[in-house]
Design an enzyme around this catalytic site. Structure first.
Site, mmCIF file in Angstrom:
data_model
loop_
_atom_site.group_PDB
_atom_site.id
_atom_site.type_symbol
_atom_site.label_atom_id
_atom_site.label_comp_id
_atom_site.label_asym_id
_atom_site.label_seq_id
_atom_site.Cartn_x
_atom_site.Cartn_y
_atom_site.Cartn_z
ATOM 1 N N SER A 274 92.471 -62.839 77.067
ATOM 2 C CA SER A 274 93.728 -63.573 76.957
ATOM 3 C C SER A 274 94.580 -63.217 78.167
ATOM 4 C CB SER A 274 94.469 -63.144 75.678
ATOM 5 O OG SER A 274 95.824 -63.536 75.751
ATOM 6 N N ARG B 74 97.599 -62.770 78.143
ATOM 7 C CA ARG B 74 98.590 -61.785 77.700
ATOM 8 C C ARG B 74 98.056 -60.357 77.733
ATOM 9 N NH1 ARG B 74 102.953 -64.616 75.232
ATOM 10 N NH2 ARG B 74 102.345 -66.768 74.936
ATOM 11 N N ASN C 25 88.023 -64.349 82.332
ATOM 12 C CA ASN C 25 86.655 -64.807 82.078
ATOM 13 C C ASN C 25 86.545 -65.879 81.008
ATOM 14 O OD1 ASN C 25 85.235 -63.472 83.965
ATOM 15 N ND2 ASN C 25 84.974 -61.613 82.735
ATOM 16 N N HIS D 77 88.654 -68.364 80.536
ATOM 17 C CA HIS D 77 88.884 -69.644 81.224
ATOM 18 C C HIS D 77 87.657 -70.038 82.048
ATOM 19 C CE1 HIS D 77 93.284 -68.326 81.044
ATOM 20 N NE2 HIS D 77 93.319 -69.515 80.458
#
Ligand code: PAF
Length: 280
Positions: free
Chosen positions: A185, A187, A33, A35
Site C-alpha cells: 500500500s 500508505r 509492487n 501497482h
C-alpha cells in the site's frame, strides 16, 4: 514511454492509437509492487497500457490525509518505464476539475456506501466515482485494472460501469503482499520503522480470524479481534467485518462459503491501513 500532463496531449496520442486495445491502471502514485502487478497484467492483455497518477482531492475526507499522502513522482516514472507502461497521465487538479470540485457525477451507491469504508470515510466513494468517471471518459480504455486490497472500491467501480453502461472490462487483481504478509500500500511508506514492524498484525489477525470463525460466534470473534488489535500500543481497530463478497452483507452463520470475505481497517500511529482475505 509518453508522459502527458494535459488532456489535449493525451487525446492526440489516443487518436493515433485508435486501432489498439488499451489497458488502464488508475493510481494516486507512490507506486509499489502491487501497482506494478496491475501494470504487468495490463501489458499482457492489451496492445498498450496507460497509467494515471493523480492524487484525487475529492476522495479524501480529511485534509491532513490529503496533505500527507506520499508523492514520489520521479521514482514512479522510473518504475513505470521498467514495467512496460506505454503512457502516463499526470494531470493537475485544474486539468481534471476545470470548473471546481463540485457538480460531477453522483451515483446512488446504496448499501455499498453505508458499510466499512463507506461508513468510516463519508464522501470517499463519491470522490472515487467522480474521478474514475472522468478518467474513463478521458482514457477510453478497453480494460481497467483494480487491486482487491480496495475490494469495496472494486464493487463501487463495477456499479459505476453498470449505471453508466461503460463497455470497459473491469479486471480485478489479487492482493500482492510483502514478505511478512502486509499488503502493499502507498500508505506503508508513511509508517515509522517501529510501526511497520507492528503492521504485520493486520494480515495475521485476518488469517487467525478465518480459523477462529469456525469455533466462535461472530460477536465473540469481533470481540477477539478488537481486544487483540487494541492491545498493541499505538494500534487501534477501525472495523472488522465478515461479509458476503458480492454484496457486503454480514455473514452470520459459521459456515464459511466461497463468497465469505474478511475485512479489517486499523490505525497504526495515525496511519490507516485496510486489508481483506477470502477464506480459502
Ligand atoms: O485506488 C486508488 O488509488 C484510487 O482510489 C483511484 C482508483 C486511483 C481513484 O483515485
Amino acid at each position: 514511454m509518453e508522459v502527458f500532463t494535459l488532456k489535449s496531449q493525451y487525446n492526440d496520442w489516443r487518436s493515433k492509437t485508435a486501432d489498439k486495445t488499451i489497458g488502464f491502471v488508475p493510481t494516486m502514485g507512490a507506486l509499489h509492487n502491487g501497482h506494478i502487478q496491475l501494470v504487468k497484467a495490463s501489458c499482457l492483455n492489451n496492445d498498450l497500457t496507460v497509467v494515471s497518477i493523480f492524487v484525487n482531492p475529492t476522495q479524501f475526507n480529511q485534509q491532513g490525509d490529503l496533505t500527507n499522502y506520499p508523492r514520489t513522482l520521479e521514482k514512479d516514472l522510473l518504475l513505470l518505464e521498467d514495467s512496460g507502461c506505454d503512457a502516463v497521465i499526470v494531470p493537475s487538479v485544474e486539468e481534471i476539475y476545470p470548473s471546481g470540485l463540485e457538480n460531477f457525477i453522483n451515483i446512488d451507491l446504496g448499501y455499498l456506501d453505508t458499510v466499512m469504508e463507506g461508513a468510516h470515510r463519508p464522501g470517499h466513494f463519491k470522490g472515487v466515482i467522480m474521478v474514475v468517471d472522468l478518467l474513463f471518459k478521458l482514457v477510453k480504455p478497453h480494460k481497467a485494472y483494480f487491486g482487491e486490497k480496495d475490494y469495496q472500491q472494486l464493487l463501487v467501480i463495477k456499479k459505476l460501469k453498470e449505471t453508466q453502461n461503460y463497455s470497459i472490462q473491469i479486471v480485478s487483481c489479487p492482493i500482492f503482499r510483502e514478505k511478512d504478509g502486509l499488503a502493499y500500500s502507498s500508505r506503508n511508506l508513511l509508517l515509522s520503522k517501529e510501526n511497520r514492524a507492528k503492521a504485520k498484525i493486520v494480515p495475521n489477525v485476518l488469517l487467525h480470524s478465518i480459523e477462529m470463525f469456525k469455533k466462535l460466534t461472530i460477536e465473540d470473534l469481533k470481540k477477539w479481534v478488537e481486544v487483540t488489535v487494541n492491545s498493541v500500543s499505538g494500534v487501534s481497530l477501525d472495523y472488522f467485518e465478515v461479509v458476503n463478497q458480492n454484496n457486503l452483507k454480514p455473514i452470520s452463520s459459521h459456515l464459511i462459503g466461497e463468497e465469505t470475505r474478511f475485512f479489517i481497517a486499523v490505525k497504526i500511529g495515525g496511519i490507516r491501513l485496510i486489508d481483506n482475505m477470502i477464506a480459502e
